[in-house]
Each structure stands twice: as structure tokens, then as C-alpha cells.
Design a protein around this motif. Structure first.
Motif, PDB file in Angstrom:
ATOM      1  N   ASP A 144     -11.735 -16.300  10.594  1.00  0.00           N
ATOM      2  CA  ASP A 144     -10.548 -16.798   9.907  1.00  0.00           C
ATOM      3  C   ASP A 144      -9.301 -16.361  10.685  1.00  0.00           C
ATOM      4  O   ASP A 144      -8.600 -15.424  10.307  1.00  0.00           O
ATOM      5  N   GLU A 145      -9.033 -17.057  11.779  1.00  0.00           N
ATOM      6  CA  GLU A 145      -7.886 -16.703  12.635  1.00  0.00           C
ATOM      7  C   GLU A 145      -6.560 -16.885  11.916  1.00  0.00           C
ATOM      8  O   GLU A 145      -5.653 -16.071  12.061  1.00  0.00           O
ATOM      9  N   LEU A 146      -6.444 -17.951  11.148  1.00  0.00           N
ATOM     10  CA  LEU A 146      -5.194 -18.172  10.420  1.00  0.00           C
ATOM     11  C   LEU A 146      -4.967 -17.056   9.397  1.00  0.00           C
ATOM     12  O   LEU A 146      -3.869 -16.511   9.292  1.00  0.00           O
ATOM     13  N   GLY A 147      -6.021 -16.698   8.683  1.00  0.00           N
ATOM     14  CA  GLY A 147      -5.906 -15.604   7.719  1.00  0.00           C
ATOM     15  C   GLY A 147      -5.535 -14.291   8.389  1.00  0.00           C
ATOM     16  O   GLY A 147      -4.720 -13.526   7.884  1.00  0.00           O
ATOM     17  N   SER A 148      -6.118 -14.037   9.564  1.00  0.00           N
ATOM     18  CA  SER A 148      -5.805 -12.833  10.313  1.00  0.00           C
ATOM     19  C   SER A 148      -4.338 -12.804  10.725  1.00  0.00           C
ATOM     20  O   SER A 148      -3.665 -11.778  10.630  1.00  0.00           O
ATOM     21  N   ARG A 149      -3.837 -13.948  11.153  1.00  0.00           N
ATOM     22  CA  ARG A 149      -2.421 -14.027  11.544  1.00  0.00           C
ATOM     23  C   ARG A 149      -1.491 -13.847  10.345  1.00  0.00           C
ATOM     24  O   ARG A 149      -0.443 -13.216  10.458  1.00  0.00           O
ATOM     25  N   VAL A 150      -1.872 -14.386   9.216  1.00  0.00           N
ATOM     26  CA  VAL A 150      -1.053 -14.250   8.006  1.00  0.00           C
ATOM     27  C   VAL A 150      -0.977 -12.787   7.584  1.00  0.00           C
ATOM     28  O   VAL A 150       0.097 -12.259   7.284  1.00  0.00           O
ATOM     29  N   VAL A 151      -2.121 -12.118   7.563  1.00  0.00           N
ATOM     30  CA  VAL A 151      -2.143 -10.704   7.186  1.00  0.00           C
ATOM     31  C   VAL A 151      -1.360  -9.881   8.210  1.00  0.00           C
ATOM     32  O   VAL A 151      -0.582  -8.991   7.842  1.00  0.00           O
ATOM     33  N   ALA A 152      -1.526 -10.177   9.491  1.00  0.00           N
ATOM     34  CA  ALA A 152      -0.787  -9.451  10.535  1.00  0.00           C
ATOM     35  C   ALA A 152       0.722  -9.637  10.375  1.00  0.00           C
ATOM     36  O   ALA A 152       1.490  -8.685  10.504  1.00  0.00           O
ATOM     37  N   ALA A 153       1.138 -10.855  10.084  1.00  0.00           N
ATOM     38  CA  ALA A 153       2.569 -11.115   9.890  1.00  0.00           C
ATOM     39  C   ALA A 153       3.105 -10.334   8.696  1.00  0.00           C
ATOM     40  O   ALA A 153       4.208  -9.774   8.746  1.00  0.00           O
ATOM     41  N   ARG A 154       2.331 -10.282   7.639  1.00  0.00           N
ATOM     42  CA  ARG A 154       2.769  -9.529   6.461  1.00  0.00           C
ATOM     43  C   ARG A 154       2.860  -8.036   6.776  1.00  0.00           C
ATOM     44  O   ARG A 154       3.795  -7.359   6.345  1.00  0.00           O
ATOM     45  N   LEU A 155       1.917  -7.526   7.568  1.00  0.00           N
ATOM     46  CA  LEU A 155       1.961  -6.117   7.952  1.00  0.00           C
ATOM     47  C   LEU A 155       3.147  -5.823   8.862  1.00  0.00           C
ATOM     48  O   LEU A 155       3.760  -4.758   8.756  1.00  0.00           O
ATOM     49  N   VAL A 156       3.478  -6.748   9.745  1.00  0.00           N
ATOM     50  CA  VAL A 156       4.656  -6.565  10.594  1.00  0.00           C
ATOM     51  C   VAL A 156       5.903  -6.455   9.721  1.00  0.00           C
ATOM     52  O   VAL A 156       6.741  -5.566   9.909  1.00  0.00           O
ATOM     53  N   ARG A 157       6.030  -7.334   8.748  1.00  0.00           N
ATOM     54  CA  ARG A 157       7.169  -7.261   7.824  1.00  0.00           C
ATOM     55  C   ARG A 157       7.199  -5.923   7.100  1.00  0.00           C
ATOM     56  O   ARG A 157       8.250  -5.286   6.975  1.00  0.00           O
ATOM     57  N   ASP A 158       6.046  -5.465   6.628  1.00  0.00           N
ATOM     58  CA  ASP A 158       5.992  -4.189   5.915  1.00  0.00           C
ATOM     59  C   ASP A 158       6.357  -3.016   6.824  1.00  0.00           C
ATOM     60  O   ASP A 158       7.026  -2.074   6.399  1.00  0.00           O
ATOM     61  N   LEU A 159       5.924  -3.061   8.077  1.00  0.00           N
ATOM     62  CA  LEU A 159       6.294  -2.009   9.032  1.00  0.00           C
ATOM     63  C   LEU A 159       7.794  -2.027   9.316  1.00  0.00           C
ATOM     64  O   LEU A 159       8.424  -0.977   9.449  1.00  0.00           O
ATOM     65  N   MET A 160       8.368  -3.213   9.410  1.00  0.00           N
ATOM     66  CA  MET A 160       9.811  -3.317   9.613  1.00  0.00           C
ATOM     67  C   MET A 160      10.567  -2.729   8.422  1.00  0.00           C
ATOM     68  O   MET A 160      11.536  -1.975   8.592  1.00  0.00           O
ATOM     69  N   ARG A 161      10.118  -3.047   7.237  1.00  0.00           N
ATOM     70  CA  ARG A 161      10.773  -2.519   6.035  1.00  0.00           C
ATOM     71  C   ARG A 161      10.601  -1.002   5.943  1.00  0.00           C
ATOM     72  O   ARG A 161      11.511  -0.288   5.529  1.00  0.00           O
ATOM     73  N   LEU A 162       9.444  -0.499   6.360  1.00  0.00           N
ATOM     74  CA  LEU A 162       9.223   0.944   6.375  1.00  0.00           C
ATOM     75  C   LEU A 162      10.165   1.628   7.368  1.00  0.00           C
ATOM     76  O   LEU A 162      10.746   2.674   7.067  1.00  0.00           O
TER      77      LEU A 162
END
Length: 125
Positions: free
Chosen positions: A55-73
Motif C-alpha cells: 500500500d504505497e499510497l497509504g504509506s505516503r499518507v501516513v508519512a506525510a502525517r508524521l512529517v506534519r506532526d514532527l514539524m508541529r513538535l
């Protein structure tokens, strides 16, 4: 009108109020940091797991969400309020990142290794 009204209503202490509300109290700030770390920890493994099942699309979606969370952190660690998503990248770039977090989040060649390295950079701050 604002100064006149403040004087009439007795809000001369408005600067003290603004100073008190400039940032979270320390206990709230630490709790918010812990919540953000918990949020990252809960989804971190899903990037690899979704990739492993194709599930490459799912992996990219989760990665994008984690990038946002790291930025907010990172913004929390810098004691800077994160704006809504439209301006998050601009505000994040203005923080300055001597550890290279901004470059790691933007140009990581592999999602899992990029996120792991980025998480470590934020953790060391």
C-alpha cells in the motif's frame, strides 16, 4: 478607540495579561509535548507496515502525517505556536534548523529512514 476604551474600563493590566498568555504554562507545555510524542509513536510503525503489504499510497499518507506532526513538535519545542496547515511550512522554515531537520523532512530518499532520522533530530533538541 481601543486605548480610550481600555482606560475607561480599567484594563491597564492588559500587557500583564498578554505576557501571561504569550505561551503555555510549563506543565501544560510539557503535557502537550508528551501528547505530540505519543501521537508520533502511535503511527510511526505504520509507514513500513503499509509499505510491506504493497500500500504505497497509504504509506505516503501516513508519512506525510508524521512529517506534519514532527514539524508541529519542533514548533512546540521552540515555544512557538503552530499556525494552521496553510502556513505551517513557512513558520517551520523560520525556526532555523542547525540540525538539518528541515532538509531531512523535505528530501529524505526513503520514507522510513527519513522519518527515523528526523524523529531522532527532534528528540535530541
Amino acid at each position: 478607540m481601543g486605548d480610550w476604551l481600555r482606560e475607561r474600563l480599567g484594563f491597564d493590566a492588559s500587557q500583564r495579561v498578554r505576557d501571561a498568555l504569550a505561551w503555555y504554562p510549563d506543565q501544560i507545555w510539557r503535557w502537550t509535548l508528551a501528547c505530540q510524542w505519543s501521537r508520533i509513536a502511535q503511527e510511526e510503525a505504520f509507514v513500513q507496515r503499509t509499505h510491506e503489504v504493497g500500500d504505497e499510497l497509504g504509506s505516503r499518507v501516513v508519512a506525510a502525517r508524521l512529517v506534519r506532526d514532527l514539524m508541529r513538535l519542533a514548533m512546540l519545542q521552540a515555544r512557538t505556536y503552530a499556525p494552521y496547515s496553510k502556513w505551517l511550512g513557512t513558520a517551520f522554515a523560520r525556526l532555523g534548523h542547525p540540525d538539518g531537520l528541515d532538509v531531512a523532512l523535505a528530501t529524505g530518499p526513503r520514507r522510513c529512514s527519513m522519518l527515523g532520522g528526523s524523529r531522532t533530530r527532534v528528540w535530541r533538541r
